[in-house]
Each structure stands twice: as structure tokens, then as C-alpha cells.
Design a protein around this motif. Structure first.
Motif, mmCIF file in Angstrom:
data_model
loop_
_atom_site.group_PDB
_atom_site.id
_atom_site.type_symbol
_atom_site.label_atom_id
_atom_site.label_comp_id
_atom_site.label_asym_id
_atom_site.label_seq_id
_atom_site.Cartn_x
_atom_site.Cartn_y
_atom_site.Cartn_z
ATOM 1 N N ILE A 110 44.716 42.258 37.422
ATOM 2 C CA ILE A 110 44.722 41.776 38.938
ATOM 3 C C ILE A 110 45.391 42.731 39.895
ATOM 4 O O ILE A 110 45.208 43.199 40.911
ATOM 5 C CB ILE A 110 45.156 40.337 39.366
ATOM 6 N N LEU A 111 46.755 42.934 39.243
ATOM 7 C CA LEU A 111 47.606 43.941 39.877
ATOM 8 C C LEU A 111 47.289 45.361 39.903
ATOM 9 O O LEU A 111 47.203 46.057 40.916
ATOM 10 C CB LEU A 111 49.045 43.933 39.308
ATOM 11 N N GLU A 112 46.653 45.983 38.852
ATOM 12 C CA GLU A 112 46.360 47.177 38.772
ATOM 13 C C GLU A 112 44.999 47.597 39.541
ATOM 14 O O GLU A 112 45.015 48.696 39.835
ATOM 15 C CB GLU A 112 46.380 47.676 37.207
ATOM 16 N N VAL A 113 44.044 46.574 39.544
ATOM 17 C CA VAL A 113 42.903 47.082 40.325
ATOM 18 C C VAL A 113 43.403 47.232 42.039
ATOM 19 O O VAL A 113 42.786 48.150 42.494
ATOM 20 C CB VAL A 113 41.833 45.946 40.164
ATOM 21 N N ASN A 114 44.030 46.275 42.282
ATOM 22 C CA ASN A 114 44.488 46.531 43.701
ATOM 23 C C ASN A 114 45.295 47.629 43.808
ATOM 24 O O ASN A 114 45.457 48.311 44.882
ATOM 25 C CB ASN A 114 45.123 45.279 43.979
ATOM 26 N N ALA A 115 46.035 48.087 42.876
ATOM 27 C CA ALA A 115 47.168 49.156 43.003
ATOM 28 C C ALA A 115 46.212 50.423 43.274
ATOM 29 O O ALA A 115 46.313 51.545 44.037
ATOM 30 C CB ALA A 115 48.007 49.316 41.943
ATOM 31 N N ALA A 116 45.222 50.532 42.344
ATOM 32 C CA ALA A 116 44.227 51.584 42.367
ATOM 33 C C ALA A 116 43.645 51.603 43.813
ATOM 34 O O ALA A 116 43.703 52.678 44.379
ATOM 35 C CB ALA A 116 43.278 51.514 41.295
ATOM 36 N N ARG A 117 43.198 50.546 44.284
ATOM 37 C CA ARG A 117 42.567 50.557 45.710
ATOM 38 C C ARG A 117 43.550 51.082 46.643
ATOM 39 O O ARG A 117 43.255 51.764 47.567
ATOM 40 C CB ARG A 117 41.906 49.141 45.966
ATOM 41 N N ALA A 169 54.590 48.074 42.209
ATOM 42 C CA ALA A 169 54.770 48.918 41.595
ATOM 43 C C ALA A 169 55.887 48.471 40.482
ATOM 44 O O ALA A 169 55.661 48.976 39.247
ATOM 45 C CB ALA A 169 55.415 50.342 42.259
ATOM 46 N N ALA A 170 56.746 47.617 40.948
ATOM 47 C CA ALA A 170 57.755 47.227 39.640
ATOM 48 C C ALA A 170 57.154 46.503 38.973
ATOM 49 O O ALA A 170 57.540 46.568 37.763
ATOM 50 C CB ALA A 170 58.860 46.495 40.858
ATOM 51 N N PHE A 171 56.314 45.405 39.458
ATOM 52 C CA PHE A 171 55.699 44.542 38.420
ATOM 53 C C PHE A 171 54.666 45.149 37.433
ATOM 54 O O PHE A 171 54.838 45.010 36.392
ATOM 55 C CB PHE A 171 54.854 43.567 39.139
ATOM 56 N N ILE A 172 53.985 46.168 38.050
ATOM 57 C CA ILE A 172 53.229 46.981 36.947
ATOM 58 C C ILE A 172 54.005 47.719 35.841
ATOM 59 O O ILE A 172 53.633 47.744 34.728
ATOM 60 C CB ILE A 172 52.136 47.883 37.928
ATOM 61 N N GLY A 217 38.812 50.762 42.869
ATOM 62 C CA GLY A 217 39.014 49.429 42.110
ATOM 63 C C GLY A 217 37.688 49.335 41.092
ATOM 64 O O GLY A 217 38.419 48.861 40.031
ATOM 65 N N GLN A 218 36.715 49.825 41.302
ATOM 66 C CA GLN A 218 35.677 49.667 40.230
ATOM 67 C C GLN A 218 35.938 50.323 38.886
ATOM 68 O O GLN A 218 35.943 49.908 37.750
ATOM 69 C CB GLN A 218 34.358 50.098 40.722
ATOM 70 N N ALA A 242 37.977 42.615 40.767
ATOM 71 C CA ALA A 242 38.252 44.182 41.597
ATOM 72 C C ALA A 242 38.015 43.759 43.165
ATOM 73 O O ALA A 242 38.450 44.705 43.909
ATOM 74 C CB ALA A 242 36.968 44.867 41.214
ATOM 75 N N LYS A 243 37.620 42.529 43.444
ATOM 76 C CA LYS A 243 37.725 42.285 44.953
ATOM 77 C C LYS A 243 38.692 41.638 45.454
ATOM 78 O O LYS A 243 38.769 41.028 46.679
ATOM 79 C CB LYS A 243 36.006 41.563 45.324
ATOM 80 N N VAL A 244 39.598 40.959 44.532
ATOM 81 C CA VAL A 244 40.687 40.317 45.020
ATOM 82 C C VAL A 244 41.716 41.346 45.924
ATOM 83 O O VAL A 244 42.010 42.548 45.549
ATOM 84 C CB VAL A 244 41.532 39.815 43.795
ATOM 85 N N THR A 245 42.224 40.842 47.095
ATOM 86 C CA THR A 245 43.035 41.819 47.793
ATOM 87 C C THR A 245 44.436 41.289 47.398
ATOM 88 O O THR A 245 44.663 40.178 46.929
ATOM 89 C CB THR A 245 42.692 41.408 49.535
ATOM 90 N N VAL A 246 45.383 42.176 48.063
ATOM 91 C CA VAL A 246 46.586 41.721 47.992
ATOM 92 C C VAL A 246 47.295 41.471 49.322
ATOM 93 O O VAL A 246 48.432 41.802 49.629
ATOM 94 C CB VAL A 246 47.235 43.121 47.315
#
Length: 257
Positions: A110-117, A169-172, A217-218, A242-246
Motif C-alpha cells: 500500500i505504501l510503496e505503490v503510492n510512493a512510486a506514483r 519515506a520513514a515508514f517504508i 504504480g502499476q 495500485a489505485k489507493v491514494t495517500v
């Protein structure tokens, strides 16, 4: 089920990872304080009873995580302790509850897909150069046939930093360290997986360099889903993740699907 299938090959970790882990623990436990200078590279190598190259590599990894910084003429100083409370909390929770890797991996996805986006939207030229260097370092380690978990983690952390959201970034960073510890029992580097991961990383890298938010994201979703399959589990709703926003982190993504 055949009981012999329950047992996995034991792999020796990289000595530089063991050195870095010990120094990190000293910082988190408050035994090394902000502003303190680490012993010289030569002295650390003697104390750890390893070659100086392993110590140098460990220091570089700790610098990436922000825990220490090496200054010309001054040496290596303990620096990054802003995340120590959060880091200890996450580590304690994961250890106390004996959190299944599937649960940790689902949160990481959940975190990293959004980080990439976010990285595709916000990354500066310096950020993308850092991500590409991390990808190249991972590839070199894979081609050399050595364990590359730390280099793999560095690639993900470079993307997290490029997201422009320090809390994300800290969580990841914390989760990626725990993933390294938890995946030892899963024999994550067997067969052709390291080479496949390198190719999946490249797809993420190219999408970020192109500023393609959806593709980034994909590509990250595909990569982490493949990793889940390697461990023998796969979280439900991977494509939806992949579609979850932050939005909860106070950011807005443009160009979403």
C-alpha cells in the motif's frame, strides 16, 4: 503435505549487513547518541573482526538510512535519530506480535505503490539519478551472485525519498529493514527471482523517469505481487491497491487512472 518441504536452505547474510545492523541497534537503543563520533574504519574492522571493505559498505548503508553521516576531516558522526521512536515502535510491534510476513508485505505494498506514483510526479533529476544508481548497484550484486537484499532495499528507499513525503519515506525505510530480517526464513533469493526482481525494478525506474504516474504504480504493484508469490502468498485486491491514494498523508496525486 511432505514435511521435508517445510525446510528451506540457510543462507549466510552479507557481513556488511550484520555490521550495519549492530550499529543501527546501538543507535536505536540510545547507546550511541547524536553527535557521537564512530571509531575509525580500521578500528571498527578490528572490533567486528571483518575486512575494512565490509565496514565501509555498512557505513554507506547507514548513511543512506540517515543514521550517520561522514564528514571530511571529522569522520563518521551519529546523526539520524529523528525516526528512532517510530523505528523502535514498529520493531517492537512486529516482534511482539510475531507479525506474519504477509501482513507486513500487504502494508508495504500500500505504501510503496503510492510512493512510486508520487516519485513519478515529484522526483527531481537528482532523485531519479539516485534511483538509477541504486538499481545499477542492485544489478551488479545480482550478476555477481551475492546476496542483494540490502541493494534491493536501497532501491525502494530511493523511491520513497523521491516521493517528497518524509513520513511516507520513514515508514517504508523501517518496513524495508524489517522485511530483510523477516524474509531470511523464506529463502527469498532462490532460483531466478533476483534477476526477475531486477527487471521489475527497471520497469518502475523507467516509469518514474518518464513521469508516468499510472505506469509507476502499476509496475510497483506487479513487482511486489511477484515477490508475494515467491513467498507463497498473495494479498487480495492487489490491483486495487495500485489505485489507493495517500490523501490521508495530505498529498494529491495528479494523472490518476
Amino acid at each position: 503435505m511432505e514435511k521435508s518441504n517445510l525446510f528451506k536452505a540457510v543462507r549466510t547474510p552479507d557481513l556488511s549487513d550484520l555490521v550495519a545492523r549492530q550499529i543501527r541497534t546501538l543507535v536505536v537503543d540510545g547507546k550511541l547518541l547524536p553527535g557521537e563520533k564512530l571509531p575509525s574504519e580500521r578500528e571498527l574492522a578490528s572490533r567486528f573482526e571483518v575486512g575494512r571493505g565490509y565496514v565501509r559498505s555498512a557505513i554507506q548503508k547507514l548513511e543512506f538510512y540517515g543514521l550517520v553521516k561522514t564528514y571530511p576531516q571529522r569522520g563518521t558522526i551519529v546523526e539520524g535519530v529523528s525516526n528512532v521512536g517510530l523505528r523502535r515502535l514498529c520493531s517492537d510491534m512486529l516482534g511482539l506480535e510475531e507479525m506474519p510476513l504477509a501482513v507486513v508485505s500487504e502494508l508495504r505494498k500500500i505504501l510503496e505503490v503510492n510512493a512510486a506514483r508520487l516519485a513519478a510526479q515529484r522526483a527531481s533529476p537528482e532523485d531519479t539519478a539516485r534511483i538509477r544508481r541504486a538499481w545499477q548497484a542492485h544489478g551488479q550484486k545480482v550478476e555477481a551472485g551475492g546476496p542483494a537484499m540490502s541493494e534491493d532495499s536501497a532501491f525502494h528507499n530511493a523511491i520513497a525519498k523521491a516521493s517528497g513525503n518524509p513520513m511516507l519515506a520513514a515508514f517504508i525505510q523501517i518496513l524495508s529493514e524489517e522485511i530483510i530480517n523477516l524474509t531470511i526464513d523464506y529463502d527469498a533469493c532462490r532460483d531466478s527471482r533476483p534477476v526477475e526482481a531486477m527487471k521489475e525494478h527497471e520497469a518502475v525506474l523507467l516509469a518514474i523517469e518518464a513521469g508516468d504516474i499510472a505506469a509507476a504504480g502499476q509496475a510497483m504493484t506487479r513487482h511486489l505481487t511477484s515477490s508475494d508469490q515467491q513467498y507463497g502468498f498473495e494479498s487480495a485486491g492487489a490491483e486495487e491497491e495500485a489505485k489507493v491514494t495517500v490523501a490521508g498523508l495530505g498529498v494529491q496525486l495528479q494523472g490518476s487512472e
